[in-house]
Design a protein around this motif. Structure first.
Motif, PDB file in Angstrom:
ATOM      1  N   ARG A 236      -8.984   1.893   5.512  1.00  0.00           N
ATOM      2  CA  ARG A 236      -8.544   2.515   4.259  1.00  0.00           C
ATOM      3  C   ARG A 236      -9.323   1.994   3.047  1.00  0.00           C
TER       4      ARG A 236
ATOM      5  N   ARG B 217       0.836  -1.210   0.000  1.00  0.00           N
ATOM      6  CA  ARG B 217       0.000   0.000   0.000  1.00  0.00           C
ATOM      7  C   ARG B 217       0.867   1.255   0.000  1.00  0.00           C
TER       8      ARG B 217
ATOM      9  N   ASN C 188      -2.830   4.028  -2.047  1.00  0.00           N
ATOM     10  CA  ASN C 188      -4.002   3.393  -1.454  1.00  0.00           C
ATOM     11  C   ASN C 188      -4.970   2.852  -2.497  1.00  0.00           C
TER      12      ASN C 188
END
Length: 229
Positions: free
Chosen positions: A203, A166, A171
């Motif tokens: 996230r 990530r 993201n």
């Protein structure tokens, strides 16, 4: 076997249990008498000796009558079977039970969080953290899995879902990989629902209808349930 939340609440009126969730980035410590979870930085320098030292520095272990430990490795009969990928060395031959003056139960960390996330039927749990944790729960029985280390493309599943991927790729790229892999596992296991847990689930923005959002707080519930039978 997973007990009901009502049984857990009744049990904890009688006994003070410490729940320790050992991760590759942080160790999270919970109990019914702590206002907030205690977080201790872990990582590749976290040996079992340092773990015990950090615990004694942060709280009085003699206060607790039972301890639940979630650990990022296969566990069989309360024994760590494999050195963890994201911690220091020496865990396999270290007797955690002897380090405490009370009963200790050790379970895979994903299995502990899965236990706290379970809401009946057939559930697949995927933990998004430093690595990828996984467990299957069917009719209250918890089955620890190691899906993260299965080969996938030119690496393995954990490579594309871990926090390092990530941070390296952003993201959005990471989220798309996670959701594609989640769908693959859904097609294989055909659970009633999937719970995405772990610290990085916050996230993920858009969850499919068959996916529920979990969280690290479920590890506390899971650790309590381990002593509620």
């Amino acid at each position: 076997m997973i007990s009901s939340n009502q049984n857990v609440q009744c049990f904890f009126k009688k006994r003070n249990v410490l729940v320790i969730d050992i991760g590759g980035t942080f160790i999270k410590i919970y109990s019914s008498d702590l206002n907030n979870a205690i977080k201790i930085k872990s990582g590749l320098s976290m040996t079992p000796q340092k773990f015990i030292h950090e615990l004694n520095e942060n709280l009085s272990l003699s206060h607790y009558s039972a301890i639940s430990i979630g650990f990022p490795s296969p566990i069989i009969e309360n024994r760590i079977m494999k050195e963890p990928a994201n911690l220091g060395y020496g865990w396999v031959n270290f007797n955690l039970e002897s380090a405490f003056n009370c009963p200790v139960k050790i379970i895979n960390d994903a299995a502990m969080q899965a236990t706290g996330s379970y809401d009946g039927g057939k559930m697949l749990f995927l933990g998004l953290g430093t690595g990828l944790g996984s467990s299957l729960v069917v009719n209250n029985e918890v089955i620890s899995l190691e899906l993260g280390h299965l080969n996938y493309l030119d690496h393995d599943y954990e490579y594309f879902t871990c926090d390092a991927y990530r941070k390296k790729n952003g993201n959005k790229v990471w989220e798309n990989k996670v959701l594609n892999i989640t769908d693959d596992f859904y097609q294989v296991f055909m659970p009633d629902y999937i719970v995405l847990g772990g610290g990085n689930v916050v996230r993920i923005n858009n969850l499919p209808e068959y996916v529920r959002r979990g969280g690290n707080d479920k590890a506390f519930i899971g650790g309590m349930k381990m002593w509620s039978e």
